[in-house]
Structures are given as structure tokens and as C-alpha cells.
Design an enzyme around this catalytic site. Sequence first.
Site, mmCIF file in Angstrom:
data_model
loop_
_atom_site.group_PDB
_atom_site.id
_atom_site.type_symbol
_atom_site.label_atom_id
_atom_site.label_comp_id
_atom_site.label_asym_id
_atom_site.label_seq_id
_atom_site.Cartn_x
_atom_site.Cartn_y
_atom_site.Cartn_z
ATOM 1 N N THR A 230 -11.706 -6.620 1.821
ATOM 2 C CA THR A 230 -12.823 -7.546 2.038
ATOM 3 C C THR A 230 -12.824 -8.195 3.421
ATOM 4 O OG1 THR A 230 -11.497 -9.311 1.091
ATOM 5 C CG2 THR A 230 -12.969 -8.143 -0.416
ATOM 6 N N THR B 275 -12.337 -9.738 -5.574
ATOM 7 C CA THR B 275 -12.815 -8.810 -4.535
ATOM 8 C C THR B 275 -14.263 -8.373 -4.817
ATOM 9 O OG1 THR B 275 -11.961 -6.932 -5.772
ATOM 10 C CG2 THR B 275 -10.487 -7.887 -4.115
ATOM 11 N N PRO C 292 -9.562 -13.701 5.524
ATOM 12 C CA PRO C 292 -8.264 -14.117 6.063
ATOM 13 C C PRO C 292 -7.302 -14.420 4.913
ATOM 14 C CG PRO C 292 -9.961 -15.782 6.498
ATOM 15 C CD PRO C 292 -10.641 -14.627 5.844
ATOM 16 N N GLY D 33 2.693 -4.305 1.694
ATOM 17 C CA GLY D 33 3.016 -3.077 2.422
ATOM 18 C C GLY D 33 3.438 -1.967 1.452
ATOM 19 N N LYS D 34 2.909 -2.037 0.228
ATOM 20 C CA LYS D 34 3.268 -1.025 -0.779
ATOM 21 C C LYS D 34 2.859 0.375 -0.314
ATOM 22 C CE LYS D 34 0.759 -3.242 -3.791
ATOM 23 N NZ LYS D 34 0.445 -4.459 -3.029
ATOM 24 N N ASP E 173 -0.570 -6.920 -0.988
ATOM 25 C CA ASP E 173 -0.561 -6.643 0.447
ATOM 26 C C ASP E 173 0.825 -6.770 1.065
ATOM 27 O OD1 ASP E 173 -3.319 -6.319 0.235
ATOM 28 O OD2 ASP E 173 -3.668 -8.446 0.570
ATOM 29 N N THR F 137 -5.486 -10.771 -11.308
ATOM 30 C CA THR F 137 -6.392 -9.654 -11.509
ATOM 31 C C THR F 137 -6.426 -9.336 -13.007
ATOM 32 O OG1 THR F 137 -7.054 -7.478 -10.689
ATOM 33 C CG2 THR F 137 -4.686 -7.804 -11.101
ATOM 34 N N GLN G 241 -1.901 -4.308 -6.426
ATOM 35 C CA GLN G 241 -1.756 -5.759 -6.606
ATOM 36 C C GLN G 241 -0.262 -6.109 -6.695
ATOM 37 O OE1 GLN G 241 -4.380 -4.162 -8.865
ATOM 38 N NE2 GLN G 241 -5.385 -4.304 -6.904
ATOM 39 N N GLY H 49 -6.129 -2.115 -1.464
ATOM 40 C CA GLY H 49 -6.279 -1.516 -0.146
ATOM 41 C C GLY H 49 -4.884 -1.234 0.366
ATOM 42 N N HIS H 50 -4.501 0.023 0.366
ATOM 43 C CA HIS H 50 -3.138 0.398 0.766
ATOM 44 C C HIS H 50 -3.210 1.126 2.110
ATOM 45 C CE1 HIS H 50 -1.633 0.177 -3.677
ATOM 46 N NE2 HIS H 50 -2.148 -0.939 -3.234
ATOM 47 N N GLY I 221 7.585 -2.431 11.365
ATOM 48 C CA GLY I 221 6.295 -2.132 11.978
ATOM 49 C C GLY I 221 5.490 -1.270 11.022
HETATM 50 P P1 GDP Z 1 -0.479 -3.022 0.392
HETATM 51 O O1 GDP Z 1 -1.748 -3.428 -0.278
HETATM 52 O O2 GDP Z 1 0.722 -3.629 -0.274
HETATM 53 O O3 GDP Z 1 -0.340 -1.541 0.537
HETATM 54 O O4 GDP Z 1 -0.532 -3.638 1.868
HETATM 55 P P2 GDP Z 1 -1.782 -3.611 2.867
HETATM 56 O O5 GDP Z 1 -1.932 -2.241 3.410
HETATM 57 O O6 GDP Z 1 -2.984 -4.231 2.247
HETATM 58 O O7 GDP Z 1 -1.310 -4.642 3.955
HETATM 59 C C1 GDP Z 1 -0.156 -4.454 4.705
HETATM 60 C C2 GDP Z 1 -0.524 -4.419 6.198
HETATM 61 O O8 GDP Z 1 0.642 -4.576 6.972
HETATM 62 C C3 GDP Z 1 -1.150 -3.110 6.633
HETATM 63 O O9 GDP Z 1 -2.045 -3.365 7.685
HETATM 64 C C4 GDP Z 1 0.059 -2.320 7.139
HETATM 65 O O10 GDP Z 1 -0.280 -1.337 8.116
HETATM 66 C C5 GDP Z 1 0.878 -3.408 7.762
HETATM 67 N N1 GDP Z 1 2.337 -3.218 7.712
HETATM 68 C C6 GDP Z 1 3.103 -2.628 6.754
HETATM 69 N N2 GDP Z 1 4.412 -2.756 7.048
HETATM 70 C C7 GDP Z 1 4.473 -3.438 8.216
HETATM 71 C C8 GDP Z 1 5.542 -3.908 9.029
HETATM 72 O O11 GDP Z 1 6.716 -3.743 8.725
HETATM 73 N N3 GDP Z 1 5.202 -4.600 10.164
HETATM 74 C C9 GDP Z 1 3.917 -4.825 10.522
HETATM 75 N N4 GDP Z 1 3.683 -5.501 11.644
HETATM 76 N N5 GDP Z 1 2.885 -4.382 9.788
HETATM 77 C C10 GDP Z 1 3.160 -3.718 8.653
HETATM 78 P P1 IMO Z 2 -3.312 -4.557 -3.035
HETATM 79 O O1 IMO Z 2 -3.033 -3.411 -3.988
HETATM 80 C C1 IMO Z 2 -4.212 -8.806 -2.571
HETATM 81 C C2 IMO Z 2 -6.768 -10.635 -5.648
HETATM 82 C C3 IMO Z 2 -8.152 -11.086 -5.253
HETATM 83 C C4 IMO Z 2 -8.353 -12.250 -6.217
HETATM 84 C C5 IMO Z 2 -7.662 -11.754 -7.475
HETATM 85 C C6 IMO Z 2 -8.618 -11.163 -8.499
HETATM 86 O O2 IMO Z 2 -3.963 -4.150 -1.788
HETATM 87 O O3 IMO Z 2 -2.066 -5.375 -2.865
HETATM 88 P P2 IMO Z 2 -9.973 -8.861 -8.614
HETATM 89 O O4 IMO Z 2 -10.997 -8.296 -7.687
HETATM 90 O O5 IMO Z 2 -8.784 -8.014 -8.808
HETATM 91 O O6 IMO Z 2 -10.560 -9.324 -9.916
HETATM 92 O O7 IMO Z 2 -9.490 -10.225 -7.871
HETATM 93 O O8 IMO Z 2 -6.736 -10.778 -7.065
HETATM 94 N N1 IMO Z 2 -6.451 -9.211 -5.332
HETATM 95 C C7 IMO Z 2 -5.637 -8.822 -4.358
HETATM 96 N N2 IMO Z 2 -4.982 -9.525 -3.417
HETATM 97 N N3 IMO Z 2 -4.039 -7.473 -2.634
HETATM 98 C C8 IMO Z 2 -4.663 -6.761 -3.601
HETATM 99 O O9 IMO Z 2 -4.417 -5.439 -3.816
HETATM 100 C C9 IMO Z 2 -5.541 -7.420 -4.478
HETATM 101 N N4 IMO Z 2 -6.329 -7.022 -5.507
HETATM 102 C C10 IMO Z 2 -6.868 -8.130 -6.021
HETATM 103 O O10 IMO Z 2 -8.197 -11.508 -3.921
HETATM 104 O O11 IMO Z 2 -7.658 -13.375 -5.771
HETATM 105 MG MG MG Z 3 -3.589 -4.283 0.218
#
Ligand code: GDP
Ligand code: IMO
Ligand code: MG
Length: 419
Positions: A298, A126, A301, A15-16, A13, A236, A221, A40-41, A406
Site C-alpha cells: 500500500t 490493506t 509509512p 524480510g520473510k 515485513d 489479519t 504476515q 508483499g514479499h 542488506g
Molecule cells: P516480508 O513481507 O517479510 O517479505 O518483507 P518486505 O519485503 O515487505 O519488507 C522487507 C524490506 O526490507 C524489503 O524492501 C526488502 O528488500 C528489504 N530487506 C530485506 N532484508 C534486508 C536487509 O537485511 N537490509 C536492508 N537494508 N533491507 C532488507
Molecule cells: P507481509 O506478508 C505487514 C496488516 C495491515 C493491517 C492488518 C489487517 O508482507 O508481512 P488485512 O488487510 O490483512 O485485513 O489487514 O494487518 N498487514 C500487514 N502488515 N505486512 C503484511 O504482510 C501485512 N498483511 C496485513 O496493515 O494492520
Molecule cells: Mg511485506
Amino acid sequence: MPAVIVVGTQWGDEGKGKIVDYCSKHADFVIRYQGGTNAGHTIVLGEKVFKLRLVPSGVFYGNRVLIGSGVVIDPEVLLKEIDDLTSNGVDVSLVVSGKAHVILPYHPILDGSWEKTRGKGEIDTTKRGIGPTYTDKIARRGIRVFDLVNKTYEERVRWNVRLANRILQYVLQVGHKLDVKEILQQCSNWSDRLLGYVGNVSEVINSALQEKQNVLFEGAQATFLDIDHGTYPYVTSSNPIAGGACVGAGVGPTRIDKVLGVCKAYTTRVGKGPFPTELDDDVGFHLRETGREFGTVTGRPRRCGWLDLNMIRYASMINGLTSLALTKLDVLNGLEHLKICVGYRWRGLDTTSLPIHDMGSCEPIYIELEGWETLLHGDKLCSEAKAYIAKIEEETGLSVDYISTGPKRVDTICRRSVW
Ligand code: GDP
Ligand code: IMO
Ligand code: MG
């Protein structure tokens, strides 16, 4: 011309999705190489928010997108994702590897049931069936996309369902009984729809590289969730690290030019496991609320803490990072002082390396920097933010090439393009 891997440097998470989308503007092909519907990207385009779980984040620039053999695919989720994108006017030009394994309805059930039996030792997965699907793959009893589209799955699905029912009944002792007919019917429904997407992904990517086109490899991940190099067993079941891109896409390591590490300006983790810089105070609360740190898949928090540069140094070593994309810097707005972890005190020793097997015993050593109220003055970063970035560069030896301020594309400073 280059082949660029985008990889998470922390616990996911970072911000990939946003960074892959941004860099895709100049890509020809974007490929997901591992993970599954646990990812979840998020990509924010104007008022629309897309949360992709399987389709590569490069899809919005009209690139050819691919899903490699290292990914585990829940056909129901993939087909729905394609439908949702299409109905939002996004052209999905997708090729899926026949070698990718399929998440079948018994995998999430097994995932949740195994978790329950672990009790307090649960991983907090997850529950999307990721572990059990990779288990079947390694045990050589999995169902591949090839099996689905060639309709060669029936005997193995029957055998797997019998096995799953025995595990559920006798080992895990949960009252769930799987209906094989229903599962076979689902396989048959998916088979015809998936057929149009299946292709030879490694051949497509290798000829693209041969023709000197730009290829982006999208990791899901992150480094510290890697099955080999992460905080095992709180990881994972795949290899998110850069090496995983070669395996999961089917390209040789000599083809890769750059590895861009995506690093959040602080640290988050969702699920169980060690987290040296975790904050259980007002600052942790600020990061969670301001950064909207709730799971994309999911809704859980996320645990929050200060930036840990010991982790980024480790990620740099394991992935061979060539530069960083620093995200969510704006979330630090309003904090008077900022801390950065630059080393650990571990078993009485001060160290700048990372004992991954015993991360839970590491105490962070912090330096303190001045915070800021407003990150940007016009399109320029404030001096305190520049000092924060300079410290990251100094401590990791990596240049911060992208700065995300942002969630939107426009909230991005590109100092040097990966292309
Ligand atoms: P990923 O799994 O690495 O692709 O990241 P996620 O999408 O799960 O989580 C990143 C969250 O931060 C998402 O809600 C994005 O829209 C948000 N986000 C990404 N870059 C930024 C940033 O520079 N600032 C803020 N405030 N939010 C961001
Ligand atoms: P993105 O690509 C954050 C975490 C789960 C758990 C562990 C194992 O959005 O960054 P799994 O369901 O893979 O067997 O769970 O890995 N986890 C993540 N945490 N971002 C993810 O993906 C994740 N994918 C799995 O919360 O701790
Ligand atoms: Mg994510």
C-alpha cells in the site's frame, strides 16, 4: 530432508521473502500456507526487484511452488503475477490448491466499506478483501478455486452478490451497487486460465516429505497479526503462525522438523494497534528512512521502534521456534546507542512475559548497547553488532542462524543452514 516453516515474529515485513528466497536454494518445494494479496514479499535479484503477493518466494530457484488451501486468492493478481514473472524470464512451476478460497470483486469493496463504518476504530487493513473472504469461508458460503475451474460457482456467486448488495445498501449505507453479470464474466475468464494450475497440493507435499525432499513453508504476515494469538482486533484474518502451516498446507504436525523465525533488528508495524517500543523521534525517523519502511502493498509509512525481545520470546513460544533469521541489521548503522526491550512494566509489575490482551498498557524496559558506524569490516561483523546478536540469543534462548545485512542474496551470513 527436513520440513521447515519460515514465520514472521513481529508485525510483518521482517524480510520473510528475502529469507525464503535465500533458503530456497536447497529446497525442492516451497509452499505459501495462508494470507493473500495483503502480503508483499520482496526479493532483490541484481537490479531487479520483485514484490510477490501470492506466488511463493522460492520461485526464483526454479523450485516447484505451491499455494495451499489456507491462502485466499485474487485470481486477477495471481494471473498477473505469473505473467510478470514469466515475462521476466522466471519459470513458474506452480500448483494451486482447489480448496483455496477466491477473493471476488465484492470482497475489497466490503473490506473498505466496513473499515469506513468503524471510524476511529478502524483496523487500517490493506483493503484487499482479506477479512470478508475469510468471513465467507468460515460462514461456508465462499467460492473456492474448485468452484471456479469446475464452473460450479454461478448460483452461489449470484446469492453472494445479492447479499453483498444488501449489506452495502442497508447495513453500511454506501451507494455501491455490484453488477452480478460483470462478476460472473470475470469468473468465467479466470476459470479457464486457472485450470492448468490446480492440483492436489496436500498430496504433492506429503509425498515430497515421504520421499525425504526439502520442503519450505512460507508464512505471510506474522505472529502478532495472527487472528488467535496476535493483537486482536488489530490483526489479519488468518493464522500466520507455524500451526497455520499444517492447516493451510494440509500436513500433520509430526511432519515438521524446524521453525525459523524471521526477526527484524528493530520493530515495525503498518496499521493500527498497540506498539510498546514505538519511536516518534529522530531514531524512528532514521529507521523509517534508512530501512525504507514504506508498505510493499500500500506504500503506507510503517511505524518504527526498537527491537522488542518480549515479543520474540512470545513468538518463540507460540511458534515453537528452533532458530532465528535476523534481518536489516545494516539499518542500525550510524546510531550511537541502541536500545533493546527485554521486559515490560505492566500494571506495576515487571514481567518478561507478554499480556497479549493488554499490550497497549505495557511500558518497555530497555537495556542499552553500543551502536556502530559500519556493520561489516570486510565480511566480518563489527564487535558491537556481535554483542547485539549475542544479547538476542541470550534473552531468547534461540540461536541466530542467519544474519541479513542488506536486501540482496549476497548480503547474507549463514551461520548454520536450516537444511
Ligand atoms: P516480508 O513481507 O517479510 O517479505 O518483507 P518486505 O519485503 O515487505 O519488507 C522487507 C524490506 O526490507 C524489503 O524492501 C526488502 O528488500 C528489504 N530487506 C530485506 N532484508 C534486508 C536487509 O537485511 N537490509 C536492508 N537494508 N533491507 C532488507
Ligand atoms: P507481509 O506478508 C505487514 C496488516 C495491515 C493491517 C492488518 C489487517 O508482507 O508481512 P488485512 O488487510 O490483512 O485485513 O489487514 O494487518 N498487514 C500487514 N502488515 N505486512 C503484511 O504482510 C501485512 N498483511 C496485513 O496493515 O494492520
Ligand atoms: Mg511485506
